[in-house]
Design a protein around this motif. Structure first.
Motif, PDB file in Angstrom:
ATOM      1  N   TRP A 160       7.599   3.373 -11.812  1.00  0.00           N
ATOM      2  CA  TRP A 160       8.722   3.765 -10.957  1.00  0.00           C
ATOM      3  C   TRP A 160       8.339   4.389  -9.607  1.00  0.00           C
ATOM      4  O   TRP A 160       9.154   4.444  -8.696  1.00  0.00           O
ATOM      5  N   TRP A 161       7.123   4.877  -9.446  1.00  0.00           N
ATOM      6  CA  TRP A 161       6.708   5.494  -8.178  1.00  0.00           C
ATOM      7  C   TRP A 161       6.620   4.410  -7.107  1.00  0.00           C
ATOM      8  O   TRP A 161       6.241   3.275  -7.387  1.00  0.00           O
ATOM      9  N   SER A 162       6.926   4.722  -5.892  1.00  0.00           N
ATOM     10  CA  SER A 162       6.874   3.767  -4.789  1.00  0.00           C
ATOM     11  C   SER A 162       5.424   3.485  -4.367  1.00  0.00           C
ATOM     12  O   SER A 162       4.666   4.420  -4.086  1.00  0.00           O
ATOM     13  N   SER A 163       5.088   2.226  -4.270  1.00  0.00           N
ATOM     14  CA  SER A 163       3.743   1.843  -3.806  1.00  0.00           C
ATOM     15  C   SER A 163       3.488   2.320  -2.378  1.00  0.00           C
ATOM     16  O   SER A 163       2.341   2.549  -1.987  1.00  0.00           O
ATOM     17  N   GLU A 164       4.555   2.481  -1.593  1.00  0.00           N
ATOM     18  CA  GLU A 164       4.417   2.967  -0.219  1.00  0.00           C
ATOM     19  C   GLU A 164       3.823   4.365  -0.167  1.00  0.00           C
ATOM     20  O   GLU A 164       3.300   4.776   0.863  1.00  0.00           O
TER      21      GLU A 164
END
Length: 176
Positions: free
Chosen positions: A55-59
């Motif tokens: 769920w964490w953003s790759s950005e």
């Protein structure tokens, strides 16, 4: 290739519209807090929480891929990231793990790793009627050139985005 600090700063500035609440911001530290209700029981929220790769953003990673993230839910474990060519990043260390109730981490996220600042993050879970309120707080302090008060709103925004992604992942199966 861009310098890692520049890439992280850009990623932080281009984060989504989610906002937590900056409770206090001084040159030597800040406190942010946000709560969200997730339509799932605490056990399910906990199981997802400790799998940030989902769920964490790759950005908002050093490697550019959330798939490289892991989070150990036991004291002394870490919120870590695998890097290309066998490298790694220790984002935070787990200092208190109470499954289904609370996870406390210590360390610095993103650009805080490039300064003399660090902090503690608490994810508190409270279940009622099959829904879980997740209260996410992050207090950071120390030295950062230009002052931590300047970065507090950006950190606040990025953490709000991650919390929204956790909620979306749990309720829809998709983080973004």
């Amino acid at each position: 290739m861009k310098h890692a600090a520049t890439a992280i700063a850009f990623a932080l500035l281009s984060a989504g519209a989610a906002r937590a609440e900056v409770l206090d911001a001084q040159s030597n530290g800040f406190a942010t807090k946000r709560s969200v209700v997730i339509a799932k029981p605490a056990a399910e929220v906990w199981a997802a929480l400790v799998q940030p790769a989902k769920w964490w953003s790759s950005e908002h990673t050093w490697s550019g891929s959330a798939a490289n993230l892991s989070l150990g839910a036991a004291s002394g474990a870490c919120f870590c990231e695998k890097m290309p060519n066998g490298g790694s990043v220790l984002h935070m260390t787990t200092v208190n793990a109470q499954p289904g109730k609370q996870l406390t981490l210590f360390g610095g996220l993103g650009p805080l790793q490039l300064s003399g600042a660090t902090g503690h993050m608490i994810w508190a879970l409270a279940e009622k009627d099959g829904k879980t309120t997740v209260t996410w707080s992050y207090d950071a302090g120390g030295y950062m050139r230009g002052g931590l008060d300047k970065i507090a709103p950006i950190v606040d925004q990025v953490l709000g985005q991650q919390q929204d992604r956790l909620k979306a992942y749990l309720e829809t199966g998709k983080a973004g």
